[in-house]
Design an enzyme around this catalytic site. Sequence first.
Site, PDB file in Angstrom:
ATOM      1  N   HIS A  72       0.712  -1.261   0.167  1.00 12.02           N
ATOM      2  CA  HIS A  72       0.097  -0.150  -0.054  1.00 12.02           C
ATOM      3  C   HIS A  72       0.924   1.177   0.016  1.00 12.02           C
ATOM      4  O   HIS A  72       0.288   2.305  -0.223  1.00 12.02           O
ATOM      5  CB  HIS A  72      -1.001  -0.025   1.293  1.00 12.02           C
ATOM      6  CG  HIS A  72      -0.413   0.534   2.403  1.00 12.02           C
ATOM      7  ND1 HIS A  72       0.032  -0.467   3.339  1.00 12.02           N
ATOM      8  CD2 HIS A  72      -0.343   1.663   2.912  1.00 12.02           C
ATOM      9  CE1 HIS A  72       0.646   0.269   4.476  1.00 12.02           C
ATOM     10  NE2 HIS A  72       0.361   1.416   4.433  1.00 12.02           N
ATOM     11  N   GLU A  76       3.302   5.468  -3.227  1.00 15.23           N
ATOM     12  CA  GLU A  76       3.459   6.826  -2.593  1.00 15.23           C
ATOM     13  C   GLU A  76       4.959   6.934  -2.387  1.00 15.23           C
ATOM     14  O   GLU A  76       5.280   8.237  -2.640  1.00 15.23           O
ATOM     15  CB  GLU A  76       2.628   6.868  -1.488  1.00 15.23           C
ATOM     16  CG  GLU A  76       2.632   8.340  -0.831  1.00 15.23           C
ATOM     17  CD  GLU A  76       1.964   9.364  -1.469  1.00 15.23           C
ATOM     18  OE1 GLU A  76       1.369   8.924  -2.416  1.00 15.23           O
ATOM     19  OE2 GLU A  76       2.245  10.577  -1.180  1.00 15.23           O
ATOM     20  N   ASP A  77       5.622   5.974  -1.600  1.00 14.04           N
ATOM     21  CA  ASP A  77       6.721   6.339  -1.050  1.00 14.04           C
ATOM     22  C   ASP A  77       8.211   5.865  -1.617  1.00 14.04           C
ATOM     23  O   ASP A  77       9.162   5.931  -1.386  1.00 14.04           O
ATOM     24  CB  ASP A  77       6.998   5.803   0.357  1.00 14.04           C
ATOM     25  CG  ASP A  77       5.847   6.505   1.389  1.00 14.04           C
ATOM     26  OD1 ASP A  77       5.449   7.356   0.984  1.00 14.04           O
ATOM     27  OD2 ASP A  77       5.582   5.943   2.392  1.00 14.04           O
TER      28      ASP A  77
HETATM   29 MN    MN Z   1       0.923   3.143   5.379  1.00 17.18          MN
END
Ligand code: MN
Length: 718
Positions: A72, A76-77
Site C-alpha cells: 500500500h 506513494e513512497d
Molecule cells: Mn501506510
Amino acid sequence: MPRLDDLLDAITRYQPDADVDLIKKAYLFAAKAHEGQKRRSGEPYLTHPLGVAIILAQLRMDLATLVSALLHDTVEDTSVTLEEIENRFGDEVRNLVDGVTKLGKIKFTTSEEAQAENFRKMIMAMAQDIRVILIKLADRVHNLRTLEAMPEDKQMDIAQESLDIYAPIANRLGMQAFKIEFEDLSLKFLKPDIYRMLDEQIRNRRDKREKYIKQVVKIVEKIMTENSVPCEVSGRHKHYYSIQRKMESQKIPFDEVHDIIAFRILVDSLQQCYEALGLIHSLWRPIPGRFKDYIAMPKANNYQSLHTTVIGPEGERVEFQIRTHKMHEIANHGIAAHWRYKEGKGGAKSRDEMKFQWIRRLLEWHSELKDPAEFLDTVKLDLFADDVYIFTPKGELRELPRGSTPVDFAYAIHTEVGHCCVGARVNGKIVPLSYQLHSGDSIEILTKKEMRPNRDWLSFVKTSKAKAKIRQYLKQEEHQQSQQVGRELLEKACHRFGLSVSKVLKDPTVEKYLQDHHLRDGEGLLSAIGYGKILPMELLRLVAPKETLEEKKEVGAESTLTKWMRKITGRSADQVKVRGVSDVLINFGGCCNPVPGDPITGYVTRGKGVSVHVSDCSKLLATDPDRRVHVEWEKEIPISRIAKIRVLCVNRPGMLQAMSEAITSQGVNIAQATARSTEDQRAINTFDVEITGIEQLRHVIKSLERVKGIVSVERVRE
Ligand code: MN
C-alpha cells in the site's frame, strides 16, 4: 516486531489453501521497494505494511486485500509504479493500491466544513471498492499503535484526525473494534493526563470489578441454563473514551460515572435474544427509558443488539447487550465481516451484490446528513486530485481519470459503445466528443450502428482502454483495407494479361515467394501489395510466361479496363472507403486537398498507404496508372475536412469581421485565417474552414460573395 510468519499463520488459520507464494511474492516486492527506508522508531519500514496486512488478516480479509496491504505504500513512497504492480499482481491489486494512495492524499483539517467534504470523498471512494477503506483504516490503526515514535505535534495531528474522521467512519461501517481503538489511542495522545487518570482508576478497581463481574456472570449463567437458553456471558469495563465523554458531558468525576461495566450475552438465535432479555429483567429491575431494541430497528451501520440497563447486585447500574453470535460478529467488524474470505463460496457475483448493497446504503446514510441536492452539488466539486465522478443515465456512479471525455466513458461501458459513439449529452446538453467531463456530470452516450472509431479521438481520449481499443480497431481496419487495395491492384494487373487472381495466388512459385518474403499467406501478400511494398507485376512475372505479359500489354486503356472490371465484378461495396482523417491507410494529397463530395482517386504510395487526390489533380495524373485505385467517400459517416478559401476584398476596417460572420453563419468553424494587404488598397485573406462536404463549402463561398466589399472568392487547392 511483526514477522512474515505471523501473517502467514493468520491467513492459513482461516484460509488453509491460501496462495502463500503470492503473499511471499508481495512481501519480497515490498521489502525490495522499501529497502533502506526506516520508520521513525528505527525499525525497517517494511514492518509497517506487514503490520497492516496482519491487522487485515485478523479481520480475515481476502487475499487481494492482504497483498494490497503489503504494497500500500510502495507507489506513494518508492519508485514503484502502478503499472509494475498491475503487471505483477493484476488489476484488482493495482486498483486497491491506487485507491489507498489517493485516499492518502486527502488532507483533513479540523474545520467542520472541510470534514464534511472529506467525509464525502471517503464515501465516494468506498463506493468504488470498500476494501480501499478497510486497508486505509488498518493503515491508520497501525500508525496509531506505533505513534509513540513520532514527534509530538505529529502525534497530535494524527490523533485528532483519527478521532474526527477515522473513528466516525469505522462507526459508520459498523467496525466497533476499530472505532474503539481509534478513540482510545487518540485520547491517549490528545489528553494524556485524563488518559493516565482513567487508566489508573480502572486498574485500581480491577480486583473489585473482576469479582463483581464473576458474580453477575454466575447468576446470569444459572438462570439461562435453568431456562434452556445456551449463552456466553462476559463483562468488561467500557472503553476509556466513552467514560471520558460521560464525565465531560455530565460534568462529573470518575467516581460518579455509573454503569462503567457492560455485560454481553451472546446467544444462538434471535428468539433467544428476547428470552434472555426477559430473564435479565426478571432478575433485576430495568431502568425505564434505557431499553433499546436494535434488533427490530437496526442502526444504519447494520448494528443489531438489545440494550438494557438494570440495577444489578449492590445497587450498581449495569448495562446488558444481548445479541446472537452472528450479530456480534457484524457489530465488531461491520462491513469487513461481509468482505471476508469465505471457503467454498463467495464468488465474484455474490461479492458484487454485497458491494452494491453497501454502496447504496452508504449513499443513503449520506443523504440523511444533508439534502440530496446539496449532496450532488458538493459532489460536483473536485473529489480527487486526478479523478472525476460521473453519473450514468441510470444514476450509477463511475470514476474516470481527470480529463476524460465522453469517448472514454463510452469505452468504459463497452467497446462496442465506444466504437459506435457519435455524440454525448451531458446534463441534458449535446457536447462535443472531446468535451472534458466534470465530477457530478450526468452523461448519456449517443450511438449509431454505422459509426466507426475516428483517428482524431486518439488526440483527446484519456484512458488507456479507449486508446488501446481505438488503435486496435484502426489497425485491423487498416489491415483489411490494405488487402482490398492489394486485391484491386492485383486484379487490375491480372485482367490486363488475361490471368486469374486465384490461379496466381495458388501458383507454387508464388507460395515459395511468400516464404522468401516472410509473408504468412495470400492475405499477407495482398496487404503488402496494398501498401505498395510489392508490385503486382513482380508477381505476374513469376507465374506467367514472358510472352503473355508482353503480348497483352497493349490491350485496352487503363481507365476503360477498370470501368469494365468494376461493372462485372460489382465490387463497389467493398471499395476503399475514405473516412476523413480517421484512416490510417489513407492520407490526403496536400496538393489538391479534396473535401467530401469531390470526385477522388487513390494512388498507392510506397509503404505509406493510399494517397487520395481529386481525380483531376495534376500531381495524380503524373503518377503510374497501375498504382491508382478506386476510392470513394464514406457516405454514412460525416467527415470533417479542412478546405482553404481565398478571398480578395477591399481593404477597410470591419471586413475581416464581416467575412468571419459570413462563414460562421453557415455553421462552419474557422480553423485558421490570414490576411495581407496589397498595394492597390485591397486585402487577400485565406481561411481554413472545417467543412463536412462540398455542398457546405459552396454555401460558405456564396455567403462570402454576398458580403459588401468582396471582390472574389475561390477555393484554393494548392
Ligand atoms: Mn501506510
